[in-house]
Write an enzyme that holds these catalytic residues in place. Structure first.
Site, PDB file in Angstrom:
ATOM      1  N   ARG A 183      17.885  -7.130  -4.577  1.00  0.00           N
ATOM      2  CA  ARG A 183      17.146  -8.390  -4.711  1.00  0.00           C
ATOM      3  C   ARG A 183      16.552  -8.749  -3.360  1.00  0.00           C
ATOM      4  O   ARG A 183      17.259  -8.790  -2.355  1.00  0.00           O
ATOM      5  CB  ARG A 183      18.077  -9.490  -5.211  1.00  0.00           C
ATOM      6  CG  ARG A 183      17.377 -10.802  -5.545  1.00  0.00           C
ATOM      7  CD  ARG A 183      18.365 -11.810  -6.093  1.00  0.00           C
ATOM      8  NE  ARG A 183      18.897 -11.387  -7.396  1.00  0.00           N
ATOM      9  CZ  ARG A 183      20.140 -11.609  -7.815  1.00  0.00           C
ATOM     10  NH1 ARG A 183      21.007 -12.228  -7.014  1.00  0.00           N
ATOM     11  NH2 ARG A 183      20.532 -11.220  -9.003  1.00  0.00           N
ATOM     12  N   ARG A 233      31.193 -20.508  -3.900  1.00  0.00           N
ATOM     13  CA  ARG A 233      30.447 -19.948  -5.031  1.00  0.00           C
ATOM     14  C   ARG A 233      28.978 -19.884  -4.633  1.00  0.00           C
ATOM     15  O   ARG A 233      28.600 -20.316  -3.545  1.00  0.00           O
ATOM     16  CB  ARG A 233      30.656 -20.857  -6.260  1.00  0.00           C
ATOM     17  CG  ARG A 233      30.385 -20.227  -7.607  1.00  0.00           C
ATOM     18  CD  ARG A 233      31.388 -19.155  -8.016  1.00  0.00           C
ATOM     19  NE  ARG A 233      31.266 -18.855  -9.443  1.00  0.00           N
ATOM     20  CZ  ARG A 233      30.333 -18.083  -9.965  1.00  0.00           C
ATOM     21  NH1 ARG A 233      29.421 -17.535  -9.186  1.00  0.00           N
ATOM     22  NH2 ARG A 233      30.282 -17.864 -11.261  1.00  0.00           N
ATOM     23  N   LYS A 234      28.148 -19.372  -5.519  1.00  0.00           N
ATOM     24  CA  LYS A 234      26.718 -19.293  -5.214  1.00  0.00           C
ATOM     25  C   LYS A 234      26.153 -20.697  -5.021  1.00  0.00           C
ATOM     26  O   LYS A 234      26.719 -21.694  -5.477  1.00  0.00           O
ATOM     27  CB  LYS A 234      25.978 -18.578  -6.333  1.00  0.00           C
ATOM     28  CG  LYS A 234      25.893 -19.346  -7.651  1.00  0.00           C
ATOM     29  CD  LYS A 234      25.069 -18.562  -8.664  1.00  0.00           C
ATOM     30  CE  LYS A 234      24.942 -19.332  -9.979  1.00  0.00           C
ATOM     31  NZ  LYS A 234      24.139 -18.597 -10.970  1.00  0.00           N
ATOM     32  N   GLY A 237      20.439 -14.222 -21.340  1.00  0.00           N
ATOM     33  CA  GLY A 237      21.214 -13.238 -22.083  1.00  0.00           C
ATOM     34  C   GLY A 237      22.693 -13.533 -22.133  1.00  0.00           C
ATOM     35  O   GLY A 237      23.452 -12.837 -22.822  1.00  0.00           O
ATOM     36  N   CYS A 291      20.788 -17.569 -16.301  1.00  0.00           N
ATOM     37  CA  CYS A 291      19.790 -17.142 -15.311  1.00  0.00           C
ATOM     38  C   CYS A 291      18.362 -17.375 -15.791  1.00  0.00           C
ATOM     39  O   CYS A 291      17.433 -17.447 -14.981  1.00  0.00           O
ATOM     40  CB  CYS A 291      19.984 -15.668 -14.974  1.00  0.00           C
ATOM     41  SG  CYS A 291      21.553 -15.324 -14.153  1.00  0.00           S
ATOM     42  N   GLY A 292      18.165 -17.477 -17.107  1.00  0.00           N
ATOM     43  CA  GLY A 292      16.837 -17.742 -17.646  1.00  0.00           C
ATOM     44  C   GLY A 292      16.512 -19.209 -17.787  1.00  0.00           C
ATOM     45  O   GLY A 292      15.471 -19.566 -18.363  1.00  0.00           O
TER      46      GLY A 292
END
Length: 1003
Positions: free
Chosen positions: A553, A662-663, A920, A925-926
């Site tokens: 990425r 975390r992120k 998904g 993430c979408g």
């Protein structure tokens, strides 16, 4: 019992008071009767904080180091508000008005310095005092008088462009005045900086609102108007500058009048020897700004406190041979939020001195090294606070520099790691403003100060300019690690940690880079489970679906790219991948299908075009999202992309930020269109205006704690904070580190910032943040802009007349290498080479002249990537899907394209633009939870068979049309377990309902 000697100290300022502190701490009260004369009517205070008091960040009481009660408790006799009048060296006594006399055995003169007032006509009134409206800036009384006058003033002139003058200017600017700086030199801070650094500092400060006039010899103050104390200033070149307030900050002079009266040896200052005694009287000592040692004067606190310590060691017998041999003068500070570190020589002194330069005027970054005999003889670092710790350490230690000199200017590269505080001696000074050493910080931690705010409160470190806070934080972490329990207890603790926390404790994610050469030789099968996770810190992702093949990425801050980068990525995709890449919802690009032994080759091809992959995965700050047409669109409050770049540079490669719980997702935008999904971010800075001192100021409102995955959608909370663009990146850093220090780490699904906000509440989080930054935060301003979502698709005029940007839809964000090369060609031929990436996985080609728009519209690529897409294709977003992500449960990209093409055929095109987002898995993430139509992939049992299915979430226009009640921020799950084979027809019915009046959902 032996009779105590009498120790008299003249001066209760920074040097004198520090000497007494050091003496008392070494048992000096048992050896001496200590007497002090302090001209100001209070205890000791920190002059460095005066600019913060003037700006309103601190109250006067915040500056107090030792109040009057401290002297009484320590047995020190203080004549507060009493000026020593004369010294009788023969009789060894000090006299003052009111019949005061104090004999001494040892006398310490620490009278400091006095403001230099240039000989300017009309400066004084008829009684010999500074005219009302004219101020010096040296004492707390000066500061309070300036604050009182500033309330009725509108325009101030500061005479003097040195450090003191700029600090005064900063304070008045924060008070809402129009501030001008008149400086005699041809560049600012000419005593510390070279011409190029001074010019760049001028540009940076002018960008913040100061108006600076150079090479100005101030002549008389122009005659005041009736009822006005000040009319203005006139300069030698004939220019006049009207104002109603003048601050003279033209430097200081050593205060040596008392020493002259006493017949001590005086030149520019009181001449002292290495034992700090006066040359012609071994019972009299001088320290601080009034002293002159080996021909040098000292105006920074570090050498003053070094003198105080050495003299205390000597006079208490702790180290009778202690001597002062001078110091390698260095300092780091912030000037109106601009980081600056200077040390040693500013220019070469020897014929063979080396110079190493790096300059980036657009960002106000300037770095310069003077290297002599392989060691650092001097440096200037402007606009880059991250580099200064390494450079300062190299300077202080006098260590040999690496052969690659430039690597010192870019920590973490070229084999030069960022500074390791564990290597610093306890005596190493961390906070220059308050003279706080590493040892004192560690001691505070050992005594129970376990947060940055607590350590700063206990030691006063970081409460001055704040430039040292990253190092304070590093020392805090070091001290906490030193206090770790014994091995058995440590092992028990490890067993209670989740596996990712264990991996991070074993080895920092960035350190896995050293293992890459071995894995490249031994093969991917030898990569340990821990290193498979750690590789994500480098942006390299092991994919279970494709064993032996990896994803990378790429970090593209604010989505701002260019044709050179697109060509490099396309060639890498062709040579190492599957000839395509994916655009993400964080304005980044993902490469696929390469092997572990190709990673270094890929980085080597990305580096020349300015792309890195570092920290794009796992517990790091992910790609910073910004408006994709920042700086271009006429519909923005201001261009926020410089803030994105500044924040990005603070944390990328910085180990302080590589162990978050975390992120961490951040968006920073000044765009008035809602194009960045602020509601779902851990930090969101969105455009706002606020009235400050009667003037409308542009900046950001701050929200925190938004998220989508890890337990579902949670909207970001309003922090009730307004921040100016110049302070925004640093505030984001402090919020991030506050999360790092306090975020929950036990369970991964409860570790996002949102859960800390829920535990603490917004009010406590804000209070902790204020303690961390060291001053009150402004309350939120008035938000500006639209709540309706925008995507910047289509061809639109830019703010610069005659130019346009073309927003092109890239279906589901997947783009081939050939298409990337074509985008690069179009960007070069029709624009200026720039390419922008949107949070909807689309592309923008900017700077297209009006005359070239028709030809661009005819290009074949625009038939694939349309600027006029159908409503159902325009807002189509999809996560990676099951082919390349082991979390995904369905082929999102394939299903998204199939479904949307069906809808294009079956549904009337006369629809509003829609966002149709596919995720998904529940990690979202979408962004399916904030779309008009959100689709969450899953497996469902239908008629006894497990099939690909989705849950359907409705929000926005669709929810409104169908009568589905939402909270206005997130979509609502309306249909469950819809088989993917039936989804196109189901969605067709849903979208047809948009044309009817709101009805109950019947599909």
């Amino acid at each position: 019992m032996a009779t105590k000697e009498r120790l008299v100290v003249i001066g209760n300022g920074m040097a004198g008071a520090r000497f007494v502190e050091e003496t008392v701490a070494r048992g000096g009260s048992d050896l001496y009767d200590i007497v002090m004369f302090g001209e100001e009517p209070r205890g000791n205070y920190n002059r460095i904080l005066l600019s913060s008091v003037l700006a309103g960040y601190h109250q006067p009481e915040d500056t107090i180091i030792n109040g009057l009660s401290w002297y009484e408790e320590k047995g020190v006799k203080l004549y507060s508000g009493v000026k020593a009048g004369w010294i009788d060296r023969m009789g060894q006594a000090v006299y003052a008005a009111g019949g005061i006399s104090e004999p001494y055995d040892k006398l310490v003169i620490a009278t400091g310095s006095t403001p230099y007032i240039p000989p300017i006509d009309n400066m004084y009134d008829e009684d010999g005092f500074l005219r009302p409206g004219v101020f010096s800036f040296r004492t707390l009384e000066d500061c309070q008088a300036m604050i009182g006058h500033a309330g009725s003033a509108s325009k101030a002139v500061v005479v003097g462009g040195g450090l003191l003058g700029l600090e005064a200017a900063k304070g008045l600017l924060e008070r809402g005045l129009e501030v001008h700086v008149a400086h005699l030199g041809d560049y600012l801070m000419n005593s510390q900086l070279d011409a190029q650094a001074g010019a760049m500092l001028k540009q940076s400060l002018e960008n913040l609102g100061l108006q600076i006039h150079l090479e100005k010899l101030t002549q008389p103050i122009t005659p005041p108007f009736p009822g006005d104390p000040v009319g203005g200033l006139r300069f030698k070149d004939g220019e006049e500058l009207e104002c109603d307030m003048i601050v003279v900050a033209a430097g200081v002079r050593p205060n040596i009048d008392l020493a002259k009266q006493a017949g001590l040896h005086v030149q520019h200052g009181i001449v002292i020897q290495d034992d700090l005694s006066c040359r012609n009287d071994r019972n009299v000592y001088a320290i601080g700004e009034c002293s002159q040692h080996r021909g040098k004067l000292f105006g920074l606190v570090a050498p003053l406190w070094e003198q105080a310590r050495i003299l205390a060691e000597q006079l208490t017998g702790e180290n009778p041979e202690a001597s002062f041999r001078g110091v390698r003068v260095s300092t780091k500070l912030k000037i109106m939020g601009v980081d600056l570190a200077v040390m040693g020589d500013k220019d070469p002194q020897m014929d063979d001195d080396e110079q190493v330069h790096y300059s980036e005027p657009a960002r106000g970054v300037y770095k310069k090294l003077i290297v002599r005999n392989g060691r650092l003889a001097g440096a200037i670092l402007l606009g880059d606070g991250l580099t200064s710790p390494n450079v300062l350490q190299a300077f202080d230690r006098g260590e040999l520099l690496p052969d690659n000199r430039a690597s010192l200017l870019f920590p973490g590269t070229g084999g030069v790691p960022q500074i390791d505080v564990s290597e610093l001696a306890a005596s190493a000074q961390i906070c220059n403003c308050n003279g706080v050493t590493k040892g004192k910080l560690v001691q505070a931690c050992q005594e129970g100060s376990d947060t940055l705010a607590a350590v700063c409160a206990a030691t006063r470190a970081g409460t001055g300019c704040g430039a040292c806070k990253p190092q304070i934080h590093a020392v805090l972490k070091f001290a906490m690690q030193q206090a770790m329990p014994e091995p058995a207890a440590r092992e028990s603790r490890r067993r209670s940690m989740n596996k990712i926390e264990v991996y991070k404790e074993e080895k920092n994610g960035l350190d896995v880079k050293a293992d890459l050469p071995r894995y490249a030789v031994d093969g991917w099968e030898t990569i340990t489970d821990g290193d498979k996770e750690r590789l994500k810190w480098l942006g390299v992702f092991f994919r279970r679906q494709t064993p032996g093949h990896f994803m990378m990425r790429l970090r593209i801050p604010n989505g701002i790219s260019n044709s050179a980068q697109f060509r490099a990525i396309a060639s890498i995709s062709s040579d190492f991948g599957k000839d395509f890449t994916d655009i993400t919802t964080r304005q980044q690009i993902q490469l696929r299908w390469f092997e572990i032994d190709q990673v270094q080759d890929i980085w080597d091809r990305l580096e020349p075009v300015g792309i890195v992959s570092i920290q794009t995965g796992m517990d790091n700050i992910r790609g910073i999202v910004g408006c994709p047409v920042a700086g271009l669109t006429p519909n923005e409050l201001f261009d926020a992309s410089p803030v994105v770049r500044e924040y990005n540079e603070i944390f990328v490669g910085n180990r302080e930020f590589t162990n978050l719980p975390r992120k961490f997702n951040v968006t920073i935008t000044g765009c008035l269109d809602n194009c960045t999904h602020a509601v779902t971010q851990d930090i969101a800075l969105t455009p706002a205006v606020k009235s400050i001192a009667g003037e409308e100021v542009k900046g950001f409102n701050v929200t925190v704690g938004g998220k989508q995955g890890s337990g579902g959608f949670r909207p970001a909370s309003d922090l009730d904070v307004f921040v100016l663009p110049r302070d925004a990146a640093q505030l984001c850093s402090e919020i991030t580190l506050l999360f790092s220090d306090n975020g929950l780490r036990e369970a991964r699904n409860k570790s996002r910032l949102a859960f800390l906000i829920e535990e603490w509440g917004v009010d406590r989080f804000r209070q902790e943040l204020e303690q961390r930054v060291g001053h009150p935060l402004l309350t939120s301003g008035s938000p500006v802009g639209s709540e309706a979502k925008s995507d910047h698709i289509g061809i639109h005029p830019q703010k610069e007349a005659g130019l346009n940007y073309a927003g092109l839809v890239v279906p589901v964000g997947r783009i081939t290498a050939g298409q990337m090369l074509e985008v690069a060609r179009l960007a070069d031929n029709y624009g200026n080479g720039e390419v922008r990436i949107t949070a909807e996985q689309n592309l923008i080609i900017p700077n297209v002249p009006d005359s070239l728009v028709p030809a661009l519209e005819e290009e074949p690529l625009l038939q694939e990537f349309r600027a006029d897409p159908s409503p159902v294709m325009r807002g189509l977003v999809s996560c990676t899907g099951i082919d390349y992500c082991h979390f995904a449960l369905v082929d999102t990209k394939g299903l998204a394209l199939k479904t949307s093409r069906y809808l294009e055929e079956k549904v009337d095109s006369d629809l509003p633009a829609l966002s149709i987002n596919w995720s998904g898995c529940p990690n979202a993430c979408g962004n399916h939870t904030v779309a008009d139509v959100g689709l969450l992939g899953k497996k469902a049992r239908v008629d006894g068979n497990v099939v690909d299915a989705v849950d359907v979430f409705l929000g926005g226009k669709v929810a409104e049309a169908l009568g589905v009640v939402t909270d206005g921020e997130s979509s609502v799950k309306t249909l469950e377990n819809v088989p993917c084979d039936e989804l196109p027809e189901t969605l067709a019915k849903v979208l047809e309902s948009l044309k009817a009046a709101p009805v109950a959902l019947t599909v």
